[in-house]
Design a protein around this motif. Structure first.
Motif, mmCIF file in Angstrom:
data_model
loop_
_atom_site.group_PDB
_atom_site.id
_atom_site.type_symbol
_atom_site.label_atom_id
_atom_site.label_comp_id
_atom_site.label_asym_id
_atom_site.label_seq_id
_atom_site.Cartn_x
_atom_site.Cartn_y
_atom_site.Cartn_z
ATOM 1 N N ARG A 16 0.892 -0.983 0.228
ATOM 2 C CA ARG A 16 0.145 -0.052 0.264
ATOM 3 C C ARG A 16 1.008 1.316 0.111
ATOM 4 O O ARG A 16 0.607 2.402 0.516
ATOM 5 N N SER A 17 1.846 1.113 -0.750
ATOM 6 C CA SER A 17 2.841 2.299 -0.706
ATOM 7 C C SER A 17 2.055 3.410 -1.645
ATOM 8 O O SER A 17 1.838 3.193 -2.688
ATOM 9 N N ARG A 18 2.168 4.698 -1.157
ATOM 10 C CA ARG A 18 1.279 5.830 -1.945
ATOM 11 C C ARG A 18 2.204 6.275 -2.672
ATOM 12 O O ARG A 18 2.140 7.101 -3.876
ATOM 13 N N SER A 19 3.834 6.155 -2.555
ATOM 14 C CA SER A 19 4.697 6.223 -3.743
ATOM 15 C C SER A 19 4.205 5.800 -4.742
ATOM 16 O O SER A 19 3.966 4.544 -4.821
ATOM 17 N N TYR A 20 4.498 6.623 -6.124
ATOM 18 C CA TYR A 20 4.075 5.717 -7.583
ATOM 19 C C TYR A 20 5.363 5.119 -7.975
ATOM 20 O O TYR A 20 5.452 4.450 -8.912
ATOM 21 N N THR A 21 6.355 5.005 -7.216
ATOM 22 C CA THR A 21 7.525 4.295 -7.581
ATOM 23 C C THR A 21 7.617 3.133 -6.625
ATOM 24 O O THR A 21 8.352 2.081 -7.035
#
Lengths: 283, 283, 283, 283
Positions: free
Chosen positions: B57-62
């Motif tokens: 669930r990383s919000r970072s798009y990388t």
């Protein structure tokens, strides 16, 4: 023997070519010196050593002030002065200096964060113009007509990542006006031309290639230009005025001005005027 | 004994808190694992070692795709799959994958340069929406109503400096529509809600906090959602649909969806559905 | 009638020039198509419409994969495949794909934050090499000999500002070794050359212009190259191997390889091999 | 009635807390004003209106100078002066100003491009220190021991993307020395402490948390500090000196200094000294 002048710039564009060509008639030998390989700082500032004067025409909005600072410290006559270049490179400082001197400038807000931006929109209402404090050539100068896109545009400002790039001015949009570009050499206004909005595009400055027409010398223009030069000191400036209902306001002062459009519109030989001024300075 | 699940994220927000709380009732022990201190790569992938499953669930798009890639390679069951996350993180890839599978998506142009941008404006006309290919939360998604500001906005894209940030889509603005956010768990559409444009602001997605209202299950919605899941594989998705004159199109698929707004609008217990799905997967 | 091939690249460098010249002898008409003005996305993908094949040679580490994805979706034969380009553009993905397939690669850690970086230094010790996950031409690949400068260098990573640019690998420094650059066309290893460290500079890849010498074909090299091609699919690759005490490891696979140095060192006519392969593919 | 002082800063850290607490004993009411929501520029500068004095403690290396410029223009007494802050925020300007005034500073080269960088390395030899002209807290200050990694580090400078961030100084590494941090209030040196290199880490400034020990007042220190204050004007400064074989040189002047370490090492009540100085200024 000819005096030598270093034209410090990132490249030889139309203006630098003309300055180099205009030198000999005034007894000057003018060289281009690449602003990317100066490596200034040593006590003898090698790359500029031996020149009689330095003309700073770096298009970068960071190099000019730094180069002028170090060249002045090395004892060289520098055009424009580091103080003038620093003021021209920083739109917030320029407006403040001019307003403090009683010279009319557009209203503005200093925007360093999204909170500032929201406050500026609230205080000024739309339409507004958002512009970088440090920057040139009209880049990133954006007309914001609708508040619902304002914050999308500010997303980009935030994502620029670096504090200097994020520093902005927000100002009321002065609709329907025309702009007057004034070329100053020394303390004299040597040429001025008006750039009218062409059709539906809101941008009307020379760098964007719009229509230009000759402007008769106007006492209101002369007065405001004299005041700007009085504040920044003698030098070579492109002073952009906006015509408003209440008279002219100073939008911008360019310390390494393009002058092709004004030369074309007025027929003035600007490079010769510059060379004569440098010669006079060195006399 | 309880199965252990690592929820990999940059922080514990509302959704992660609910997932951690929902675990025990389904026989799961759910931990938050900071996606900033994984240091994956060693053969035994220390930081995730010992977990029975990983929920990315990383919000970072990388980060999401990279973490999922390495966690899958270490033999862990990972939700969503690296392939699905990579597709969701890249709006150009997602549209292409879906369109190739016969699923309706908005028309778009891939814009990697100012030349592309000028061509896209010419082909599509205004108004258009400019959006980053890699990005989330609606950031930098900009409605361009007037062509005279388009290039000012593109100045910002150029000054972002890095190629991934500069990669954009340009698409026609689908005016007046509403958007439907669908929450998928596994292969099932567990909840859907409509977000209507509030007033004059053109942005209407949940992340921007607009008005939401419950949406009855609709065969057209179900059909398109099934097709998306058929293409990306079972997982946990937020699928955003635009309602157009010709029916729904898939605007975006979020691989780490917020679900607070949909949960509120529908009353569905989404964390319980997720926990049950993870348990089923591990059975 | 000649088949037409679009060589998609940002410019015509030595390699593109040779490919264009090599076409006719193989019955191919090869054009350069600027990767800055494709504006792909429309159903008929205008700029590439009518070509029989597309050869993606974008040097940008973002454009290649996006262009290949959209060109494949438009039904065109594309070299390399989007899947292969995506793997080559992402050093973490490439290592994972290869290691999972049993192909030897250097040990590495995925570094997405300073915490990851500190952990990687602790696990691997100095010297290490820090390299961007997305990037080419050896740019920003930094040998860190002393831990007291490691965090100063990481300050720069943090100040790059954007997540993709910040994503790094850290790996042990394989000292004293040489590197072998292998050129693959289709499934065949058409040439290989060794690049030895020149003097005290730790960088030894071709892009940095070091000394090169011909390498005899070696069964260990052939075996590892075959395995890489088995995993990524037939295509045109530059495969960089490091020679270590335990045999070769795959350092990098380049999907748009320079081949001037290998061509010079081996005498192999690589453009002719490429043209023949494209012709075979279209037969 | 108490005079009111605005402490303009991004947050209330240890120093701001102490300044707020120290006010009442000197008859001052000290408020924190967030430097993110000033939105200065209007004639009446709303956010700072009504304060008797402004103490600028923005940690950002861009905000301080801009805020001080506009606050001064609005007629407010500002500490430090905009001129002093601008000099402190720009390491090239600071060195030039001090050197021109005959104050010893380390040798340096102005590096605005890779060509400058190569030239600086050639002129100075390794080891050198590379540091951003605009920046603080020791960030990105990098010791370059080996020329083979110098250009890898410069790759990062180039990829910072923006001109101000790329502007650097290169200077000889003054090995083995210790650094002396001097705290000035008004024109008086109120405390000084030495920070010695701890072990093998080359960085030794207070911000990095190294060992500190009390320093006896030293005529050489006093003389150089007086000269700096003579040049920049009275204010609140952290002046960092390097001890070299030829005596002290001024490494840096901080216009919003942290003073916890010096306060701890010397026992001086710096907040009380600041409050007394502000009171004296307003008297």
């Amino acid at each position: 023997m000819a005096r030598t002048v270093a034209v410090v710039a990132d490249r030889i564009a139309w203006e630098e070519r003309r300055l180099i060509e205009a030198g000999p008639a005034q007894g000057l030998s003018v060289d281009w010196v690449n602003d990317e390989s100066l490596c200034l700082g040593a006590a003898d500032t090698t790359a500029l050593h031996g020149y009689d004067a330095v003309l700073v025409r770096s298009r970068s909005y960071t190099r000019g002030g730094l180069v002028a600072t170090l060249a002045e410290a090395a004892g060289l006559p520098v055009l424009n002065s580091a103080r003038a270049i620093n003021a021209c490179e920083n739109k917030a400082l320029l407006r403040t200096v001019l307003r403090t001197a009683g010279i009319p400038v557009p209203d503005f807000r200093l925007v360093l964060s999204r909170k500032d931006f929201a406050k500026a929109l609230q205080e000024l209402g739309t339409p507004v113009v958002l512009k970088p404090i440090f920057g040139g050539m009209g880049k990133r100068v954006t007309l914001i007509r609708d508040s619902d896109i304002a914050h999308s545009v500010y997303d980009y400002v935030e994502d620029l990542g670096h504090a200097f790039e994020q520093a902005c001015l927000v100002e009321p949009f002065l609709a329907g006006g025309s702009s007057v570009r004034c070329l100053v050499v020394g303390r004299e206004l040597v040429g001025a031309a008006e750039f009218a909005t062409a059709g539906t595009d809101w941008r009307n400055n020379a760098a964007l290639g719009n229509h230009s027409s000759a402007l008769a010398h106007d006492p209101d223009v002369v007065k405001i230009v004299d005041a700007v030069v009085g504040e920044l000191g003698a030098g070579i400036y492109g002073i952009d005025l906006f015509r408003t209902g209440d008279g002219y306001v100073v939008n911008e002062v360019n310390h390494a001005p393009g002058f092709r459009a004004v030369a074309g519109a007025t027929g003035v030989d600007i490079p010769a005027a510059v060379a004569a001024y440098v010669q006079e300075l060195l006399a």
